[in-house]
Design a protein around this motif. Structure first.
Motif, short mmCIF file in Angstrom:
data_model
loop_
_atom_site.label_atom_id
_atom_site.label_comp_id
_atom_site.label_asym_id
_atom_site.label_seq_id
_atom_site.Cartn_x
_atom_site.Cartn_y
_atom_site.Cartn_z
N TRP A 183 0.66 -9.85 2.25
CA TRP A 183 0.03 -8.66 2.26
C TRP A 183 -1.00 -8.65 0.73
CZ3 TRP A 183 2.04 -4.18 4.16
CH2 TRP A 183 3.30 -4.22 4.18
N VAL A 221 3.66 -6.00 -6.85
CA VAL A 221 4.15 -6.10 -5.53
C VAL A 221 4.90 -7.43 -5.20
CG1 VAL A 221 3.00 -7.10 -3.06
CG2 VAL A 221 1.79 -5.39 -4.82
N GLN A 271 1.15 0.25 2.07
CA GLN A 271 1.71 -0.79 1.54
C GLN A 271 1.26 -0.81 0.18
OE1 GLN A 271 -1.46 -3.34 3.91
NE2 GLN A 271 -0.25 -3.04 5.39
N GLU A 272 2.24 -1.58 -0.31
CA GLU A 272 2.25 -1.30 -2.17
C GLU A 272 0.93 -2.02 -2.64
OE1 GLU A 272 5.52 -1.92 -5.12
OE2 GLU A 272 5.51 -3.59 -3.19
N SER A 273 1.09 -3.23 -1.84
CA SER A 273 -0.69 -3.91 -2.55
C SER A 273 -1.79 -2.64 -2.95
CB SER A 273 -1.02 -4.75 -1.83
OG SER A 273 -1.42 -4.46 -0.66
N THR A 297 6.52 -10.80 1.68
CA THR A 297 6.08 -10.08 0.93
C THR A 297 4.20 -10.87 0.70
OG1 THR A 297 7.94 -9.59 -0.20
CG2 THR A 297 5.34 -9.75 -1.52
N GLU A 302 -0.97 0.42 -5.36
CA GLU A 302 -1.30 0.35 -6.42
C GLU A 302 -2.33 -0.21 -6.95
OE1 GLU A 302 1.12 0.70 -8.78
OE2 GLU A 302 2.66 1.02 -7.06
#
Length: 326
Positions: free
Chosen positions: A100, A311, A172-174, A97, A177
């Motif tokens: 990221w 994240v 990609q979550e970063s 993680t 968000e």
């Protein structure tokens, strides 16, 4: 004779191949177009590896996602079905993680600090976990990718202009968000669909380094470039651990040496390519907008703790990054 590294090891073990005459062929995949600096630098590495190994190791370069998209190639590295990948280390967040983190806006002060951080003990520990847990080895991660900027179909001049902006972001979550917190309509979309999505109005914006945007002709369908310098990433040169272990110690040393020899030249060329791309875009009528980067930085950094929680970045990494902010 041309053999992949796994096939070569087997052939040598049963005496079918003379190890002195054998040639190990490693396919190197990239998602970038042929004219991109990462592709050109990879070919330089290939040429240098051939010299250093007296032709024992041959790197074949496959740009423009010929071997699959980034996530496909990384999965292949883990399985040993893909030998090498050159691309942003941010993609490794799918496995560990903390990788990221370059996808978090304004997490680095500038490109130099991003490069130094990628070569730090913190990132080396991340690399070690990647090898141990996922069978992917990062040979180097000191090739600059250049700051990311927005290219849009409507002008973006202030942070407030992000409100409701339909912006393509990597899945990609970063990234997702960050832009959601800024009020944008973050739209996860594969890179392969982004040009058409922008062309058809599914999204109004995307963001990449200026040389990448120009090289992929995004300026032909979106006529506003907003220079925000909101992300700094490093390109990593990655190899399947299975493949790496099948090389001799001398061959491993040669490959790493060649990658690092090219790094300084690569980073000089990135800066040149970005300047040239922006000059060409201006000459072709693109509206280039400069923003108050410090104000943008302050705005997005105010959300950093929230991003860390969402994240799941490690507390130590987050604290180390914040301690270096200026």
């Amino acid at each position: 004779m041309k053999l992949g590294s796994t096939a070569l090891a087997f052939a040598m073990s049963i005496g079918l191949v003379n190890p002195v005459l054998a040639e190990t062929v490693l396919k190197v995949g990239l998602i970038d177009p042929p004219a991109h600096i990462d592709v050109i630098a990879s070919q330089r590495v290939a040429d240098r590896v051939a010299e250093l190994t007296n032709g024992e190791v041959k790197l074949e370069i496959y740009p423009a996602a010929q071997l699959g998209f980034a996530s496909d190639m990384l999965s292949g590295l883990k399985l040993g079905t893909v030998e090498m990948f050159v691309g942003a280390t941010t993609w490794l967040g799918a496995f560990e993680t903390d990788f990221w983190v370059p996808g978090t806006l304004y997490v680095f002060n500038d490109q130099e600090q991003a490069r130094e951080m990628h070569q730090s003990a913190t990132f080396q520990a991340m690399n070690d976990r990647l090898v141990e847990n996922h069978g992917i080895r990062v040979l180097a991660q000191n090739w600059d990718r250049g700051p990311r900027n927005f290219i849009t179909t409507r002008p973006v001049e202030t942070i407030q202009d992000l409100e409701g902006l339909k912006i393509r972001v990597p899945p990609q979550e970063s990234w997702i968000e960050n832009f959601k917190l800024a009020g944008a309509a973050a739209t996860p979309m594969p890179l392969s669909e982004t040009f058409t999505g922008l062309q058809q109005g599914i999204v109004e914006s995307t963001e990449q380094a200026s040389n990448w945007l120009y090289g992929n002709k995004y300026h032909t369908i979106a006529n506003n470039l907003t220079r925000t310098n909101h992300n700094y990433e490093e390109t990593g040169v990655m190899i399947s651990e299975r493949v790496f272990q099948n090389l001799t110690e001398e061959q491993r040393t040669a490959v790493v040496a060649a990658i690092n020899e090219v790094a300084g030249w690569h980073n000089e060329q990135v800066a040149i390519q970005i300047a040239e791309a922006e000059e060409k875009m201006a000459a072709e009528g693109i509206n280039i907008i400069d923003v108050d980067v410090d104000a943008w930085k302050e705005h997005f950094r105010a959300n950093f703790d929230t991003i860390v929680e969402i994240v799941g970045y490690s507390d130590d990494l987050a604290a180390e990054l914040k301690a270096q902010w200026k």
